[in-house]
Write an enzyme that holds these catalytic residues in place. Sequence first.
Site, mmCIF file in Angstrom:
data_model
loop_
_atom_site.group_PDB
_atom_site.id
_atom_site.type_symbol
_atom_site.label_atom_id
_atom_site.label_comp_id
_atom_site.label_asym_id
_atom_site.label_seq_id
_atom_site.Cartn_x
_atom_site.Cartn_y
_atom_site.Cartn_z
ATOM 1 N N ARG A 154 3.798 -28.971 -29.886
ATOM 2 C CA ARG A 154 3.762 -27.514 -30.052
ATOM 3 C C ARG A 154 2.562 -27.045 -30.874
ATOM 4 N NH1 ARG A 154 8.845 -25.379 -28.860
ATOM 5 N NH2 ARG A 154 8.309 -23.448 -29.884
ATOM 6 N N GLU A 202 -5.660 -25.927 -10.084
ATOM 7 C CA GLU A 202 -4.879 -26.777 -10.985
ATOM 8 C C GLU A 202 -5.655 -28.049 -11.347
ATOM 9 O OE1 GLU A 202 -2.481 -26.378 -12.855
ATOM 10 O OE2 GLU A 202 -1.647 -28.351 -13.230
ATOM 11 N N HIS A 247 -20.408 -17.073 -2.394
ATOM 12 C CA HIS A 247 -20.606 -15.811 -3.119
ATOM 13 C C HIS A 247 -20.868 -16.033 -4.606
ATOM 14 C CE1 HIS A 247 -19.552 -13.706 0.489
ATOM 15 N NE2 HIS A 247 -18.413 -14.373 0.570
ATOM 16 N N TRP A 303 0.081 -24.571 -35.188
ATOM 17 C CA TRP A 303 -0.981 -24.178 -34.260
ATOM 18 C C TRP A 303 -1.515 -22.870 -34.827
ATOM 19 C CZ3 TRP A 303 -2.474 -20.158 -31.078
ATOM 20 C CH2 TRP A 303 -3.421 -20.446 -30.094
ATOM 21 N N LYS A 348 -6.701 -29.099 -15.143
ATOM 22 C CA LYS A 348 -6.345 -30.393 -15.768
ATOM 23 C C LYS A 348 -7.576 -31.011 -16.419
ATOM 24 C CE LYS A 348 -3.120 -29.950 -15.933
ATOM 25 N NZ LYS A 348 -2.151 -29.000 -15.754
ATOM 26 N N ASN A 400 7.331 -19.932 -37.355
ATOM 27 C CA ASN A 400 6.699 -20.040 -36.047
ATOM 28 C C ASN A 400 6.690 -18.638 -35.463
ATOM 29 O OD1 ASN A 400 5.997 -20.626 -33.403
ATOM 30 N ND2 ASN A 400 8.003 -21.470 -32.865
ATOM 31 N N GLY A 401 5.515 -18.157 -35.017
ATOM 32 C CA GLY A 401 5.443 -16.810 -34.448
ATOM 33 C C GLY A 401 4.340 -16.012 -35.111
ATOM 34 N N CYS A 414 3.691 -24.041 -32.890
ATOM 35 C CA CYS A 414 4.206 -24.443 -34.179
ATOM 36 C C CYS A 414 5.599 -25.049 -33.988
ATOM 37 C CB CYS A 414 4.319 -23.299 -35.180
ATOM 38 S SG CYS A 414 2.755 -22.522 -35.568
ATOM 39 N N GLU A 416 -8.676 -29.020 -19.541
ATOM 40 C CA GLU A 416 -7.729 -29.108 -20.668
ATOM 41 C C GLU A 416 -7.870 -30.404 -21.448
ATOM 42 O OE1 GLU A 416 -3.591 -26.837 -19.563
ATOM 43 O OE2 GLU A 416 -4.060 -28.606 -18.404
ATOM 44 N N LYS A 436 1.596 -26.772 -26.135
ATOM 45 C CA LYS A 436 2.405 -26.826 -24.921
ATOM 46 C C LYS A 436 3.242 -25.569 -24.741
ATOM 47 C CE LYS A 436 4.604 -29.627 -21.797
ATOM 48 N NZ LYS A 436 3.576 -29.381 -20.793
HETATM 49 C C1 G6P Z 1 0.318 -23.539 -22.124
HETATM 50 C C2 G6P Z 1 0.422 -24.967 -21.653
HETATM 51 C C3 G6P Z 1 0.225 -25.028 -20.148
HETATM 52 C C4 G6P Z 1 1.238 -24.118 -19.458
HETATM 53 C C5 G6P Z 1 1.169 -22.686 -19.991
HETATM 54 C C6 G6P Z 1 2.326 -21.844 -19.500
HETATM 55 O O1 G6P Z 1 -0.975 -23.083 -21.972
HETATM 56 O O2 G6P Z 1 -0.545 -25.774 -22.300
HETATM 57 O O3 G6P Z 1 0.412 -26.351 -19.691
HETATM 58 O O4 G6P Z 1 1.000 -24.114 -18.097
HETATM 59 O O5 G6P Z 1 1.233 -22.691 -21.420
HETATM 60 O O6 G6P Z 1 3.496 -22.380 -20.036
HETATM 61 P P1 G6P Z 1 4.934 -22.249 -19.420
HETATM 62 O O7 G6P Z 1 5.795 -23.049 -20.338
HETATM 63 O O8 G6P Z 1 5.275 -20.795 -19.431
HETATM 64 O O9 G6P Z 1 4.917 -22.788 -18.042
#
Ligand code: G6P
Length: 614
Positions: free
Chosen positions: A27, A487, A510, A74, A491, A100-101, A2, A494, A609
């Site tokens: 956000r 990773e 396995h 969000w 990606k 927000n929260g 948010c 996501e 994010k």
């Molecule tokens: C969210 C973001 C990710 C990020 C994760 C941890 O899920 O979409 O891209 O890796 O949070 O965030 P941070 O800011 O703690 O690295």
Amino acid sequence: MCGIVGYIGTKNAYPILIKGLKRLEYRGYDSAGIALNINGGVQVFKKKGKVLELENYCENKNTFSNIGIAHTRWATHGEPNDINAHPHVSMNGFFTIIHNGIIENYEKLKNDLTQRGYKFYGETDSEILANLIEYMYGDGKEVNAETAVRMALSRVVGAYGIVIMCNDEPGKLIAARKSSPLAIGIGDGEYYLASDASPIVEYTRNVVYLNDNDVAIITPNSFTLKTVQKDEEIKPEIQKLELSVGELEKNGFEHYMLKEIFEQPRTISDSFRGRIDPQTKEVFLGGLSEVMPRILDAKRIVIIACGTSWHAALIGEYLIEEYARIPVEVEYASEYRYRKPIINEDDVVLAISQSGETADTMAAIKLAKDKGALVLGICNVVGSSIARETHAGIYTHAGVEIGVASTKAFTAQVTVLTLLAMRLARAHKAIGDERYYAIINDLISIPDKINLILEKQAQIKEIAEKYKDNINSLYLGRGYLFPVALEGALKLKEISYIHAEGYPAGEMKHGPIALVDSNIPVVVVAAKDRYYEKVVSNIQEVKARKGNIIAVVTDGDGFLRDTVEDIMEIPKSDDVVTPLLAVIPLQLFAYYISVLRGCDVDQPRNLAKSVTVE
Ligand code: G6P
């Protein structure tokens, strides 16, 4: 999660708030709304969807006001729709709030208020908070708005960044924070409020970051800071913003994510430059110097993180254990905070976070601090909550990352972890000179090598064309390249919504091998490192089952070029720094698949994010 924005001053608030919302859209983007004080009364405009929907909705409406608040959501409590969108107005219309929260004791508060005759139009915890404030306010004869806010917040369990307007006190904004960030920009006869500095920087460089439990009372000409608990003024600490507006633009790239992928040669060198002595090649980490004796005495390092930062943590574990010979454990912050972990006073806990705001990581830090551990941070956002909560730390210098899928923050984290491992290895005399200089020199050469990979983006796009319609995929790697496989898979998942599973290549037999047939693309990170032969065996196992293999290979690997369906080449490098290269084609691959599938690259569905809720 948010985004909240507020303005009070002499300008027209509407365009400032809309622009601010767009800056904060990373956000959350389920709905957006705005409240403005128009002709002495508060008017609320809100819409499901992105800020653009709100803007279209407000077109041709009277939106002129010198004071307003705005929110991009969000969803936590209640589905994303027009009703649950913020701002929320209390039942009798006295208070309008953006939040927000998460209010954790919302159910009890709602029951209490319901018994007192309050009715709710939506499903959010934020609306309950608006009503709780109104209930404390009563008819406004006994307490003013500020006191009502402070009284209400003292009954709230949970996290909040809030900005409030009171109908009876129209020339005023009240803001408060607990565990959800809030910055206040100080202008000349005007104030800008936001969840982070990005909406503020084009207007002023002077900013106050609220601390937990702070309550700010703001008029165009005054800024008073108190706490929830005490009706006493405290002195705000004004900081200078170093952010530039240019960093917040796409600068000719189609998406922020692509821009950020292409920034990596610079952001990696920004993250090591100034920390490696050009002559002696020794690593110097200024942010840790005061606590270094305690780090060197540590019996164990526990790294806590979430998401992409957790993948960087795994690389950190391999590096520190191999070269500094200190035991390392890597933990998901969301698990660590609740599972009653053993934390000793001679442990060092290292939190990694791009945003510096992730709620689970923050809670894990507080737990470790309470148990007496030294807590360090690797954060990207300067002045963020995690950066402030930790005893000491190292900033990654990735610059502002806006694409929700993290790219340049990951490589900056791995760079900083490499420096930390080398610093500890040197101090413990656990690494020989030759090995040390080889690693440092290779790290310094990484930015140029990444440029060579980026030049091949067209080839990666062609490979993405071939695989864009798949619905499943497997990513494999070993050693330092196992976290890269994780990773790469993350990606793809996501931003393209294709199911992707990352696995250690040796573990494939396995379970995941059962998935392999001619329909599943298997991405193997197969650079020529110490595991190469083993990974080639795994490739043969996939081939024997007719799997389609896309391999990330070292330049000139003729064998794999002839063996697998598609290759993405990276320059030869030391095993230890190869993750910084191998991840680049996987970022581009995910990016192009997302674009080709018509997905929203920078704002993928359901994600945010900065995850400020647990
Ligand atoms: C969210 C973001 C990710 C990020 C994760 C941890 O899920 O979409 O891209 O890796 O949070 O965030 P941070 O800011 O703690 O690295």
